[in-house]
Design an enzyme around this catalytic site. Structure first.
Site, PDB file in Angstrom:
ATOM      1  N   HIS A 194       0.809  -1.219   0.000  1.00 19.50           N
ATOM      2  CA  HIS A 194       0.000   0.000   0.000  1.00 19.50           C
ATOM      3  C   HIS A 194       0.844   1.272   0.000  1.00 19.50           C
ATOM      4  O   HIS A 194       0.615   2.202  -0.783  1.00 19.50           O
ATOM      5  CB  HIS A 194      -0.921  -0.036   1.221  1.00 19.50           C
ATOM      6  CG  HIS A 194      -1.950   1.042   1.286  1.00 19.50           C
ATOM      7  ND1 HIS A 194      -1.713   2.270   1.864  1.00 19.50           N
ATOM      8  CD2 HIS A 194      -3.244   1.062   0.861  1.00 19.50           C
ATOM      9  CE1 HIS A 194      -2.808   3.001   1.801  1.00 19.50           C
ATOM     10  NE2 HIS A 194      -3.759   2.295   1.201  1.00 19.50           N
ATOM     11  N   ASN A 254     -13.228   5.486   3.350  1.00 20.23           N
ATOM     12  CA  ASN A 254     -13.940   4.664   2.361  1.00 20.23           C
ATOM     13  C   ASN A 254     -15.274   4.125   2.869  1.00 20.23           C
ATOM     14  O   ASN A 254     -15.683   3.029   2.492  1.00 20.23           O
ATOM     15  CB  ASN A 254     -13.055   3.485   1.945  1.00 20.23           C
ATOM     16  CG  ASN A 254     -11.769   3.924   1.286  1.00 20.23           C
ATOM     17  OD1 ASN A 254     -11.678   5.022   0.741  1.00 20.23           O
ATOM     18  ND2 ASN A 254     -10.766   3.059   1.337  1.00 20.23           N
TER      19      ASN A 254
END
Length: 397
Positions: A190, A277
């Site tokens: 990531h 998110n």
């Protein structure tokens, strides 16, 4: 014999001055060694207290001197500003030395050549780069200034960064590791992906920026608020001038995390964070809810707010965050395509670094103001109470 010695002494008298001649014919000529200049063109600057009568006398004297030597040269533009009084002159070295010796002259500069900063075009770029360099959607050409974040450092507070990836070309270094017992590398991918979007040579916005890895998330992409605060504190304490901190992470609301972010901003670091998110108001999440940070929501390639993206009044700007291609772990050329406000954030972090390097922005507030002023307005579909602003680098396309 005497005649021979006399001639030898005369010859020596000619040679010695040539050997002893200073490189700079007069100390008032400040940039004598400069080479990127207009030949025989100079800028003459008077002392601040000069009077109109002295200027008139000076100009007459210089004009007469030039006329005796060369009718093609002479005084050109004149300057009468509060902090700059003087003129441009075309003249040979002897005349310039004579001008420099005048007491009313403060200094002289060779007339340097200036150029526009060249715009570069990367064809076949990821759509996010094309989007941030065009007012309209759909381009895969990234148009950017050649400065490309040079002189700016981006601190990636994340899972670490795979420093050896070819995207970074030696510009990535290790900063700190707050995951106990873990190696100083990215075990999850990531952080490397985010670093590539912010500053990778192919996938990045600021292709010449330096990258510093700060590891606060483990091999599963998880961490703690306490670890994140430690990472923020390390950046705030160790950041060099012209710095950006990017954090593509978040959890529930935390006053402690938000205060740490505010402290970094107060220390002069521009902080860019993911909105989250959860398809919810960003006010319930940290560090997204910290007002001093640049909070980034995600949009797709058609400028629709991503279905997962958080929203609300705390959003500062949108960035591309759906199906983003960037660098990955597992090999020096590895890539991955993933989605999230995590992917939108480094687009804007890279943009912040780009603008700092290009325009010399010196404070986080100046960076926020510039991103806001440049941004493309009214393009986001379903902003859901967020500012309808998409990041843009200002190149004119």
């Amino acid at each position: 014999m005497a005649s021979y010695l006399t001639k030898l002494a005369a010859l020596a008298a000619l040679i010695v001055p040539l050997l002893a001649a200073p490189t700079n014919p007069h100390l008032k000529i400040r940039n004598f060694q400069s080479t990127d200049v207009v030949e025989d063109s100079y800028i003459v600057v008077y002392k601040p207290d000069i009077t109109a009568d002295v200027i008139s006398s000076h100009v007459a004297s210089v004009s007469a001197s030039i006329a005796r030597r060369d009718t093609t040269s002479g005084i050109g533009a004149t300057y009468d500003l509060p902090l700059l009084k003087g003129y441009q002159v075309s003249a040979d070295a002897a005349t310039i030395a004579e001008i420099a010796a005048k007491p009313e002259v403060a200094y002289i500069e060779k007339d340097g050549i200036v150029t526009t900063q060249a715009l570069q075009t990367q064809s076949g770029a990821p759509y996010g780069l094309g989007r941030l360099s065009h007012r309209a959607a759909g381009s895969t050409s990234y148009i950017y200034d050649s400065t490309a974040g040079s002189g700016v450092t981006i601190y990636v507070v994340d899972t670490g960064v795979y420093l050896e990836h070819s995207e970074f070309g030696g510009r990535a270094t290790w900063g700190a590791n707050f995951i106990s017992g873990s190696p100083n590398t990215d075990e999850y991918g990531h952080g490397t992906h985010c670093a590539g979007t912010a500053a990778g040579s192919t996938y990045g916005i600021s292709k010449k920026a330096s990258i510093v890895a700060v590891k606060v998330l483990d091999k599963n992409g998880s961490g703690t608020f306490s670890g994140v605060i430690s990472g923020i504190q390390w950046v705030a304490t160790n950041a060099v001038p012209n710095s950006v901190l990017t954090m593509s992470l978040g959890g529930g609301f935390s006053s402690a995390v938000n205060s740490a972010v505010a402290s970094a901003v107060n220390a002069g670091v521009t902080v860019v964070v993911a909105a989250g998110n959860s398809n919810a108001d960003a006010s319930g999440y940290s560090p997204a809810s910290e007002p001093s940070a640049i909070t980034v929501a995600a949009s797709d390639s058609t400028d629709v707010r991503a279905s997962f993206s958080n929203y609300g009044s705390l959003i500062d700007v949108f960035g591309p965050g759906v199906n983003v291609l960037s660098s990955w772990i597992g090999g020096t050329t590895a890539t991955n395509t993933i989605s999230g406000t995590s992917m939108a954030t480094p687009h804007i972090a890279g943009l912040a670094a780009y603008l700092i390097g290009l325009e010399g922005l010196s404070t986080p507030a100046a960076v926020v103001a510039r991103i806001t002023a440049l941004g493309t307005t009214g393009k986001i579909t379903d902003p859901k109470g967020s500012v309808n602003l998409l990041g843009y680098n200002g190149n004119g396309a």
